[in-house]
Design a protein around this motif. Structure first.
Motif: not given
Length: 242
Positions: A70, A82-83, A86, A89-90, A144
């Motif tokens: 990041y 940021l995407g 995230c 994390l998903l 991602n």
């Protein structure tokens, strides 16, 4: 630059850990997932528990890649950074749900045999794991991967041929996940494995590059200088431009 070098090595190691842990978890889970309903043997239980440990390591490594990359990616593309974090994390959350499904399945088979409705619950837990395996390491991973590969391609933090592997592998594994969803072929099949090759090559090649050579330092430095000077993220000049 020393900080960037450490970041690159950490990210490279984490990517390698994700590959090893994912393969290990898949191999160790199969005896329980493919086995018939009934009390599992000691070997099958041990294998499932070791598989769960591998998957928990995978969860930590998946989150770790998003965290450590990041700060570097955000210097040029803050929204993409940021995407990516995230979406990683998903992916980790979906994998964790699959781990819980397998652990619950092991408990059910060991302690609830003979209870009415156990066979149906058994099949439901196996199905839940299969869906998490599809949506996590396929769809979420594909999304991602595409995002990070695009950021790497535009910023040239790594050679473009490496980024291209991700730009091919990400959409391909997403498309494969959709094909599996509609019954075109099984996820653990020749077609599914072939579709996963480019994204596997992307992660391994990226990991080796980051560990051995790190990021393209001049471009990282230029991005950091622009960010420090207060220039807009899109106003970076020099080597950062495509």
């Amino acid at each position: 630059m020393r900080s960037d070098r450490r970041t690159a090595v950490a990210a490279g190691v984490l990517f390698l850990v994700t590959e090893i842990a994912a393969i290990g978890g898949l191999a160790l889970y199969r005896p329980v997932l493919d086995g018939p309903p009934g009390a599992p043997g000691t070997d099958a239980v041990t294998s499932a528990l070791l598989g769960a440990l591998c998957e928990l390591v995978l969860v930590a490594a998946v989150i770790g890649t998003g965290v450590v990359l990041y700060p570097v990616v955000r210097r040029r593309y803050e929204a993409m950074a940021l995407g990516y974090a995230c979406l990683r994390l998903l992916e980790a959350v979906v994998i964790a749900v699959g781990v819980l499904a397998v652990l619950t399945l092991v408990t059910l088979r060991r302690e609830a045999m003979g209870v009415a409705g156990v066979a149906g619950a058994d099949r439901a837990l196996v199905a839940l794991h299969e869906w998490t395996f599809l949506l996590g390491p396929n769809v979420a991973l594909g999304l991602n991967t595409t995002l990070l590969a695009y950021a790497m391609y535009r910023s040239r933090l790594v050679p473009r041929f490496i980024a291209l592997l991700g730009l091919v592998g990400g959409p391909l594994i997403c498309a494969s996940g959709v094909a599996v969803m509609f019954g075109a072929y099984g996820q653990v099949s020749v077609a599914g494995s072939v579709a996963a090759v480019p994204v596997f090559a992307w992660e391994v090649t990226l990991a080796v590059r980051l560990i051995v050579k790190g990021f393209d330092q001049p471009r990282v430095g230029a991005a950091e200088a622009s960010h420090t000077a207060g220039e807009p993220a899109g106003a970076s000049t020099g080597a950062l431009r495509v």
